[in-house]
Design a protein around this motif. Structure first.
Motif, PDB file in Angstrom:
ATOM      1  N   SER A 308       0.841  -1.411   0.149  1.00 37.41           N
ATOM      2  CA  SER A 308      -0.041  -0.062  -0.072  1.00 37.41           C
ATOM      3  C   SER A 308       1.002   1.285  -0.067  1.00 37.41           C
ATOM      4  N   GLY A 361      -4.817   0.261  -0.706  1.00 40.28           N
ATOM      5  CA  GLY A 361      -4.831  -0.963   0.347  1.00 40.28           C
ATOM      6  C   GLY A 361      -5.709  -0.960   1.302  1.00 40.28           C
ATOM      7  N   ASP A 386     -10.429   2.511  -2.013  1.00 46.29           N
ATOM      8  CA  ASP A 386      -8.936   2.392  -2.656  1.00 46.29           C
ATOM      9  C   ASP A 386      -9.050   2.909  -4.182  1.00 46.29           C
ATOM     10  N   GLY A 416      -4.075  -0.051   4.868  1.00 44.47           N
ATOM     11  CA  GLY A 416      -3.955   1.049   4.031  1.00 44.47           C
ATOM     12  C   GLY A 416      -3.182   2.281   4.383  1.00 44.47           C
TER      13      GLY A 416
END
Length: 1208
Positions: A308, A361, A386, A416
């Motif tokens: 990510s 992510g 995302d 993320g």
């Protein structure tokens, strides 16, 4: 750490060649700097060839594409070990390993790049490098498809596929594969950003030891990568010209992106009054609020290469460039967002902020832009979800009547990352003298909920897994209120826009009372602020689990040009796949309506995606409204779910379609493959493996969960398996808490006729169960069909056809040694290397060991069928058997009726190593059973095997003789997929658009008669032959093969011939052939056959080049083992219909009357002139004409018929 090493090696691989020239050959001598720059400078675009792409893909119809069909497009393997990239194809012979088809063509004929020789003990990386490319536009998008397969997908450590670019002395990552990926084809999307000068792309696959994951790469497409060509345009009211003449919207000047391509829109002098913070030195005038989480200034070099993490900054397209980020690690346990605040600005109506955001992510990562006045905060823009591994432009305007501050808040959840870069304030953002001294409000969590919980509106917390699971958990049901089901009157209803381009989804209100499906508020396409050229995309929150009947319903309206569309896809995170579920093109007009989109049974989590693309400048529009989810609870059972008996005339009854694959069953009335079985005019289900964009491996038709069954029942059905290269149809039982089992299976073409199949569903005790029909895409030319399913009480009884692929079909073993069902690949007893049904080591058969240790001399092992019921005065029992070399013992076949047992066949030796066909005619006077008895002969080793039992009505024909009315009498096409041959079909004379052939057979001369046929148009790169083989026949000294053939091949498309060959231990020789032509009816052939050893007769249609268009058919094959071909060949007869016969009789009668009249007149004239005749005798000779068939030693040549009035 591993990713950093990979990037360093990438630079070494590419850095040595970047200064070098290009290998592109172009026809107009373009300068080197014009090669591979995504712009066609030559009239034939030859300067854009072998660039990592070709000028276009003939199959996909897209420019600047590499589909690997014509070569490697200039991509080179640069691996430093045996683990490497190669160009290859799928193989049906290795079904289950690697991709079963390419992505371009969707068959085993298409090409792709794949990795081979994976490491066994160490981690290894395979490298694939492009040629040198030049000058990518800011909008440049790279799309490609990659395929994952193998047992290693279930391991903890997964292989990582990366796409990187070598640019300006460093290797910069563009994209990497998710941490978990399911089997099948996946799409990658990467954006390069604006690139000046030279660069190269490099795919790398890093595989851990003993991972055994196979990867293939296909269809690399470059979109919107070329710079705009210089041209003078007349700009609109809100536009200004670029330096090279094209027009650009005002708000895209001085925004940190080189949209013009020549840098004129980012001219430092013109942008001097914009306040730009790139975070390269510090935070400028912005302030990161203290606390956890907080915005942190960092680089990709420091953060590493986790999935990510941004691979580069936006300002410099560099790993060393700075940006701000809030990572999930710093957010652990935190209760609010990271907050960044601006200085205090004066009241204004002309202040705007451009920034570049990165959200990747996590499906719940969030970035919000607000402004605060004293103690009040106003949300201006919010991004959730995302957006992919790219920087996305966002722009907001502020119209504020008092002093204010801009607030940028980020929440990174799970694994993320949220990041921002290049904050650019317009000149209208004037800093105020006074400062806002009040505490800036933070957005806090609603209630005291933990990180993995969500709050109910009524108070309290529930697990995040229980939100949007189609079941109300909160007392007020609020956990299901913002999940995508909405009328949009109160907002987005849970949908969040994840667009990265110049379109986005937003809630709008109808401004007119026109007659439309849209009322009040709706979700519509509107102008977006992204820098890419891409469809707008919105997603629901994470959903699931869902039940089999789950569907989404919505109203829609689209108006636009032919390039516009609306679509719905399903992103299934449990399998790592995204499938298109619905698509509505604009067609240059207005389309609207209400649609039901099946979502099907899915594990949590999945998301529904809404995509739209129109040109807003042409007054186009697209919108959706009234979204609902129906019957989505996992336990939801629709009416009729237990109704397994179904003729599909009114629907699907208790069956539903599995939605996890794009290869699907379609309910319809036929697409040229024939009519239904019920009435000949109704509905049935069909699965076509060659349907456009079918890339899935299987199409499944499944029942809902059925209540436990206390007693066995019989499921009967009618099926089609037709086509020159069709795969497998399975019937499976899925018992609760147990692995699925195959109840019935059939593979390969069975002709364009309906066949009946039956399978016994066993008692299930206290467990629920499901039944599934599964069509596999292990063949690509043909179709599979189902109709008239019927479930009845009690077991099915004796199987009329048994291949032993699913089970032993009720045959019971008894005696000294045991008959076993096995395959060579899994068996414990010595047996044939391949079965007869599939011709592979994985196919099953029945075998008994006859060595003295298992079956002493004189001892017997019996295999007894279930009772067969008489259905005709005579029935034919056919089977295939095989005896090992040496002393295998003997195989006796008995028929038992009314307690009396009669031996009908006995065999103790067998020539060669092939399967042999046996058959006996039974004249039943009641129920009867077949008994196969193996008797030991005292040998050291040995076996006797059986396969493919079949009982049909009528007496058995002589070996290799067949009129094809009931079945194919043992004639078959080779099943070995490595031969790359095609199968002959079997059909009646009823015309079928998909399977053309004569409209009458030869046996009956009607449309209801049957024959075998082959459509030569399928011959080509996939194979140039199609064979029809007889059973093995004993040595012959003076035998004869007679047959009738029909050809319909235009002369200008004929480049092949029909051959008759004899195949024996001494090899294969052609004994008869005829060139492709139009036979104008059925013609006969007679061929003397001699062979000193056992042999097969083979009919082969073959071509040396293609295309070859037309059909060849065979009928009434008669093999006479003795007597030879004593009579001469018959004159070819024309194909006749019943109406044509009547007309021909009338014409013949008329001609007879005319001839009689002429004879009478001629006789009278001769008598009258007899005395006046001259003394010169009239010339006499044989009648003039021609022979249409000229015989030679081993060929028959069809001589052309002279045209009427033509020269001799």
């Amino acid at each position: 750490m591993a990713g950093t090493v990979v990037l360093a090696l990438l630079l070494l691989l590419a850095g040595t060649v970047l200064p070098g020239g290009s290998t592109v050959v172009n026809s107009c001598s373009s300068a080197a700097e014009q090669l591979c720059d995504f712009t066609c400078d030559c009239s034939d675009c030859s300067d854009e060839n072998q660039c990592g792409y070709l000028r276009g893909s003939a199959v996909l119809g897209t420019p600047f594409t590499c589909d690997f069909e014509e070569g490697d497009c200039g991509w080179q393997d640069m691996s430093t070990s045996a683990y490497r990239w190669v160009r290859g194809r799928a193989s049906l012979a290795t079904w289950g390993t690697g991709p079963h088809s390419d992505h371009t063509v969707g068959t085993d004929l298409g090409w792709f790049m794949a990795t081979v020789s994976p490491p066994a003990k160490t981690t290894a990386t395979a490298w694939l490098r492009s040629p040198v490319m030049r000058e990518a536009a800011a909008t440049c998008e790279i799309r490609a498809w990659y395929h994952l397969s193998g047992s290693g997908l279930n391991q903890t450590e997964q292989p990582v596929l990366r796409l990187a670019m070598a640019y300006r002395d460093e290797a910069v990552g563009l994209w990497q594969s998710p941490e978990r990926g399911g089997e099948g084809w996946h799409q990658l999307v990467a954006y390069t950003g604006r690139l000046t000068g030279q660069f190269q792309l490099i795919f790398s696959l890093t595989q851990p030891p003993a991972c055994e994951v196979e990867l293939a790469l296909d269809d690399i497409v470059f979109r919107n990568c070329g710079l705009q060509e210089p041209r003078q345009q007349l700009c609109g009211a809100q536009e200004s010209p670029c330096g090279q003449g094209s027009c650009l919207a005002w708000h895209r000047f001085c925004d940190g992106t080189d949209d013009c391509g020549d840098g004129s829109d980012e001219d430092p002098e013109s942008c001097n009054f914009f306040r730009h913070c790139s975070f390269e030195q510090d935070l400028c005038d912005w302030k990161a609020e203290v606390g956890q989480p907080a915005w942190e200034r960092n680089t990709s070099l420091n953060l590493g290469t986790a999935y990510s993490i941004p691979t580069r900054d936006h300002s410099n397209n560099s790993r060393a460039g700075f940006f701000l980020h809030v990572g999930s690690a710093s957010a652990a346990g935190a209760s609010g967002p990271a907050q960044l605040s601006s200085p205090t600005f004066q009241a204004t109506n002309s202040c705007s902020l451009v920034l570049y955001c990165y959200l990747h992510g996590s499906t719940t990562a969030n970035l919000s832009i607000s402004y605060a006045t004293k103690s009040t905060k106003y949300l201006v823009r919010e991004r959730t979800g995302d957006l992919g591994s790219c920087w996305v432009r966002e722009r907001v305007d502020f119209n504020v009547t008092e002093s204010f501050k801009v607030l940028i808040e980020g929440v990174a959840s799970g694994a993320g990352t949220v990041a921002i870069d290049d904050l650019i304030l317009s000149p209208g953002c004037m800093q105020a003298q006074e400062k806002l001294s009040t505490m800036l409000p933070r957005r806090a969590r609603a209630g005291p909920c933990a990180a993995e919980e969500v709050a109910c509106d009524s108070g309290g917390c529930i697990s995040a897994e229980l939100a949007c699971d189609f079941a109300e958990t909160c007392t007020d049901g609020s956990d299901e209120k913002r999940c995508g089901a909405t009328t949009f009157e109160a907002g987005t209803g849970g949908w969040h826009d994840v667009s990265v381009g110049r379109l986005r989804w937003g809630v709008q209100r109808a401004t007119e009372t026109a007659d439309t499906v849209l009322t009040g508020a709706f979700l519509g396409l509107q102008a977006g602020e992204g820098q890419m050229v891409a469809a707008a995309k919105a997603r629901t929150p994470l959903l699931g689990p869902s039940g089999p009947a789950c569907a989404m319903e919505m109203s829609y309206r689209i108006h636009g040009g032919p390039q516009g569309f609306l679509a719905v896809s399903i992103a299934d995170h449990s399998t790592g796949t995204t499938r298109l579920a619905w698509h509505m093109p604009a067609h240059g007009s207005t389309a609207e309506g209400h649609v039901r989109i099946p979502l099907g049974e899915r594990a949590r989590p999945f998301q529904v995606e809404l995509l739209g693309l129109v040109d807003l400048q042409d007054s186009a529009s697209a919108a959706v409204d009234n979204v609902t989810f129906v019957q989505c609870h996992p336990n939801a059972v629709p009416p009729g779910a237990a109704e397994l008996t179904c003729n599909f005339e009114r629907g699907m009854c208790g069956w539903y379609q599995d939605q996890s694959s794009d290869f699907q069953w379609v309910r319809g009335m036929g697409q040229g493959q024939g009519s239904d079985h019920t009435t000949g005019l109704g509905y049935f289900l069909a699965a076509d493996p060659s349907a456009p964009w079918s890339r899935g491996q299987r199409a499944q038709l499944i029942t809902y969960h059925q209540e436990p069954a206390a007693a066995p029942r019989c499921l009967s059905f009618w099926y089609h398996l037709a086509g020159p290269q069709i795969g497998t149809l399975n019937l499976k039982l899925r018992l609760e808490g147990a692995e699925e089992t195959v109840l019935w299976t059939q593979r390969g073409t069975q002709g364009s006729v309906w066949h009946r199949g039956r399978a016994t569903l066993p008692a299930t005790g206290q467990r629920q169960y499901r039944v599934a029909f599964e069509a596999l895409r292990d063949g690509f030319l043909g179709d599979v069909a189902l109709d008239d399913l019927a479930l009845t009480a009690g077991p099915c009884g004796a199987e009329l056809s048994c291949s032993f692929e699913a089970d032993a079909c009720g045959l019971a073993a008894s005696g000294q040694s045991t008959w076993l069902r096995q395959s060579n690949g899994t068996g414990t007893t010595a047996g044939p290397l391949t079965d007869h049904t599939t011709g592979t080591a994985t196919g099953h058969y029945m075998v008994v060991s006859t060595g003295r240790g298992s079956l002493p001399a004189g001892q017997a092992a019996a295999l007894t069928s279930q009772p067969y019921q008489p259905s005709a005065p005579a029935q034919c029992l056919a089977f295939w058997y095989k005896l090992s070399a040496g002393t295998p013992g003997s195989l006796g076949v008995f028929v038992e009726q009314s307690g009396a047992r009669r031996k009908v066949m006995d065999v103790s030796t067998m020539e060669g190593d092939a399967w042999h066909r046996g058959h006996v005619t039974v004249q039943p006077d009641g129920d009867w059973q077949a008994i196969f008895e193996a008797v030991g002969a005292g040998g050291d080793h040995g076996y006797i095997a059986l396969d493919d039992l079949h009982v049909s009505d009528g007496a058995c024909p002589e070996p290799a003789s067949c009129d094809f009315e009931r079945d194919m009498c043992g004639w078959s096409s080779p099943s070995d997929p490595r031969l790359h041959g095609f199968a002959w079909g079997w059909k009646s004379g009823v015309p079928l658009a998909k399977y053309p052939g004569p409209e009458q057979d030869h046996t009956l001369g009607t449309r209801n008669g049957h024959y075998v046929h082959f459509d030569t148009s399928v011959l080509g790169p996939g194979g140039i032959t199609a064979r029809l083989e007889s059973q093995h026949l004993p040595a012959a000294a003076d035998s004869c093969l007679r047959f009738w053939y029909h050809m319909d091949i235009p002369e200008h498309l004929s480049s092949g011939e029909l051959r008759v060959m004899v195949h024996s231990a001494s090899g294969r020789r052609t004994v008869w052939s005829v060139a492709g032509h139009r036979s104008r009816g059925w013609r006969d052939g007679a061929v003397p056959v001699r062979s000193p050893s056992e042999f097969q007769i083979i009919f082969e249609i073959t071509t040396q080049r293609w295309p070859m268009e037309g059909t060849v058919a065979l009928d009434d094959i008669v093999y006479s083992a003795a007597g030879g071909c004593r009579s001469g060949p018959e004159v070819p007869v024309e194909e006749k219909s019943s109406s044509g016969f009547v007309a021909e009789m009338a014409l013949s009668l008329l001609l007879a009357i005319i001839v009689l009249a002429l004879v009478v007149a001629g006789g009278w004239y001769w008598l009258k002139r007899r005395g006046l005749a001259s003394g010169t005798p009239a010339e006499s000779g044989p009648p003039q004409g021609f022979d249409n068939i000229t015989f030679r030693d081993d060929k028959v040549i069809i001589s052309p018929v002279p045209a009427e009035g033509g020269e001799d």
